[in-house]
Scaffold this motif. Structure first.
Motif, short mmCIF file in Angstrom:
data_model
loop_
_atom_site.label_atom_id
_atom_site.label_comp_id
_atom_site.label_asym_id
_atom_site.label_seq_id
_atom_site.Cartn_x
_atom_site.Cartn_y
_atom_site.Cartn_z
N VAL A 1 35.86 37.71 53.81
CA VAL A 1 35.23 36.49 53.31
C VAL A 1 35.79 36.07 51.95
O VAL A 1 36.06 34.88 51.72
N HIS A 2 35.97 37.03 51.04
CA HIS A 2 36.30 36.69 49.66
C HIS A 2 37.73 37.03 49.25
O HIS A 2 38.27 36.43 48.33
N ASN A 3 38.32 38.04 49.89
CA ASN A 3 39.71 38.42 49.60
C ASN A 3 39.97 38.48 48.09
O ASN A 3 40.79 37.70 47.56
N PRO B 1 34.76 28.45 47.92
CA PRO B 1 35.26 29.74 47.43
C PRO B 1 34.34 30.32 46.36
O PRO B 1 33.89 29.60 45.46
N SER B 2 34.06 31.59 46.48
CA SER B 2 33.18 32.25 45.51
C SER B 2 33.93 32.51 44.21
O SER B 2 35.16 32.41 44.14
N TYR B 3 33.18 32.86 43.17
CA TYR B 3 33.84 33.28 41.93
C TYR B 3 34.68 34.52 42.16
O TYR B 3 35.74 34.69 41.54
N LEU B 4 34.24 35.39 43.07
CA LEU B 4 35.02 36.58 43.39
C LEU B 4 36.38 36.20 43.95
O LEU B 4 37.40 36.84 43.64
N ARG C 1 36.70 39.92 36.15
CA ARG C 1 35.54 39.77 35.27
C ARG C 1 34.28 39.33 36.02
O ARG C 1 33.23 39.12 35.41
N VAL C 2 34.37 39.19 37.34
CA VAL C 2 33.22 38.76 38.15
C VAL C 2 32.52 39.97 38.76
O VAL C 2 33.17 40.84 39.35
N VAL C 3 31.22 40.02 38.60
CA VAL C 3 30.37 41.01 39.26
C VAL C 3 29.55 40.24 40.30
O VAL C 3 28.64 39.50 39.95
#
Length: 531
Positions: free
Chosen positions: A153-155, A323-326, A333-335
């Motif tokens: 999903v996020h890669n 698209p996610s922040y991830l 820096r993304v949790v």
């Protein structure tokens, strides 16, 4: 860049070592990533963001020594894990929908369910393993599926990302504050945000400063301005941004891609950690058009629709993703916090956190000395449903179905708002993700509040909160519960708007319209409007 596809997972699993079938094996999500991940650069070193408490904390020494690995069988005389012989449960039977890879969910739900019994000593993930202690990362079987899911999903664009199973996003948020914040620090968030986060921050001695929002959510320019005007003599500069970027709670707003990129650029500029709390990411409803609700609902339960219609539904679902922040995170820096609560069931108390390995190690260290791990039966249920029964494509099919159901509910609520709510004093957004509708009330139109000149900001705020409480109480007397907007205000000292949050997720379907009508009555009566 080439990335993992769901069609490759079966072959990759076949070439990998078998999963361990012992209680609490030492596992890592690194073992379940695809070969594509090795070509990526590492994340930046972010150790300077760790709090004084977490900097040298590495978790439980006892837990770390309780699961040795190696080719030889180990007779355990050292760990306090009871034998499965003394568990009073012999088996567990799960009655699950069999979606597999198609998008059909017939109206007769019983026809598409199957009963599966898991015993103590099955030759795979079984009851004897699930009912025993588990290491903080999670069970190998479920962690493998979740790791694959994150990559599909996020890669994440860096190599040393990791994930682990958390006891839900609320627990993970509290741990994140302990990892990154010292008492007296400030965390940045949307000007309206989840009250549980505000309360958790307060218990950890952390102040939350709200950042202005617009129709696209958190404003990147307002976030940047915080640092331009920050007084370093008063308190340390913020190092953490907490955001709910999709179907935001309470406003229902979703940050478009351009806004996410702008906010990420600000985070890079000022070296911010971004806590991406995203439980509504998979509830994708799309635009609201208004239509025949009965015909629309029937279209989602028609057993005769074709495979091409199924494919089209999946394509629409994926096209509605942002698209996610991830996915955008080149530095690490993304949790990211994910949760099973909104897409499966909140009582599972299960979720997953994805971040650089150095940060995930801190999360697992804290979990080792607190909740220890996600409940074993919850993990067993999730693994059997998601992996054994549905697979990754079947999970997507479920999310398509769930989004269709929420779209129908949202549209029923919006139809009712258009019909009943007094537009002369009320306005609302149209959420395309999530489960919330944010309604703004023009308090200046109230007969007793039209002129508050000469009053201080605190006095004006008190008048607004008083009006909010009267409307809430009146609505409750009529038989409908709405949530006061002031509960979500990050800056409690600056309440100058009147909002209410409504959800289309909780009420019985037939009561959604009636609930809006009763709320409209309460507002109209309070403002002296003709009903």
């Amino acid at each position: 860049m080439t990335r993992l596809q769901s069609t490759e997972i079966k072959a990759l699993r076949a070439a990998a070592p078998p999963l361990p079938l012992i209680p609490a094996p030492a596992v890592s999500s690194d073992e379940y990533k695809s070969p594509y991940n090795r070509t990526k650069p590492p994340a930046k070193h972010l150790n300077h963001h760790f709090s004084l408490e977490s900097r040298n904390f590495t978790g439980s020494a006892l837990k770390k020594g309780s699961s040795p690995s190696g080719p030889r069988k180990i007779i355990s005389l050292g760990t306090g894990r009871p034998t499965a012989d003394y568990y009073p449960w012999k088996s567990i039977t799960l009655n699950e929908p069999t979606l597999k890879a198609n998008l059909k969910l017939p109206k007769d739900q019983e026809q598409c369910h199957s009963a599966n019994t898991i015993t103590k000593h099955d030759l795979t993930y079984n009851l004897s393993i699930a009912m025993n202690y588990c290491l903080a990362n999670g069970s190998a079987h479920l962690l493998r599926f979740i790791t694959e899911h994150v990559e599909l999903v996020h890669n994440p664009p860096y190599a040393d990302w990791a994930t682990f199973l958390s006891c839900g996003a609320t627990a993970a948020t509290e741990v994140a504050f302990r990892i990154f914040c010292n008492r007296g620090d400030t965390v940045l968030a949307e000007q309206y945000t989840y009250p549980g986060t505000l309360e958790s921050a307060a218990l950890n001695g952390v102040h939350v400063q709200g950042i202005e929002m617009d129709e696209d959510g958190l404003r990147a320019d307002a976030l940047d301005e915080v640092f331009s005007s920050w007084d370093d003599a008063q308190s340390p500069r913020p190092r953490v941004l907490y955001t709910i970027p999709t179907g935001q709670n309470p406003t229902g707003v979703s940050q478009p891609l351009e806004r996410r990129r702008a906010i990420y650029d600000v985070a890079e500029k000022h070296d911010l950690i971004i806590i991406e709390d995203d439980p509504y990411y998979f509830l994708r409803m799309g635009p609201y058009h208004g239509h025949d609700q009965d015909a629309y609902r029937k279209s989602g339960t028609d057993t005769n629709h074709s495979a091409s219609e199924d494919d089209k539904a999946a394509q629409i679902y994926h096209s509605e993703s942002i698209p996610s922040y991830l996915t955008l995170d080149t530095s690490g820096r993304v949790v990211r916090l994910d949760s099973a609560s909104k897409i499966l069931a909140p009582g599972l108390r299960a979720g997953w956190v994805t971040a650089p390995r150095q940060i995930i190690d801190k999360f697992t260290a804290y979990q080792e000395v607190s909740t220890l791990a996600v409940s074993g039966p919850s993990q067993l249920m999730l693994w059997h449903l998601l992996d054994e029964n549905w697979g990754h494509d079947g999970f997507t099919a479920w999310l398509v179905h769930l989004s269709r159901e929420y779209r129908w509910r949202r549209d029923v609520l919006l139809d009712a708002c258009n019909k009943y709510l007094p537009r002369e004093v009320m306005q609302w957004n149209t959420p395309e993700f999530g489960m919330f509708l944010w309604v703004k009330v023009d308090w200046r139109q109230h007969p007793q509040l039209k002129s508050l000149s000469g009053l201080s900001m605190e006095e004006v705020g008190a008048q607004i909160v008083g009006l909010e409480e009267r409307i809430t109480a009146k609505a409750l007397e009529k038989g409908v519960l709405v949530t006061r907007g002031s509960l979500f205000a990050s800056n409690q000292e600056r309440i100058d708007h009147l909002h209410f949050r409504m959800t289309f997720a909780a009420a019985e379907e037939g009561e959604l319209k009636e609930g809006v009508r009763l709320f409209a009555e309460a507002v109209s009566e309070e403002f002296g409007l003709r009903i």
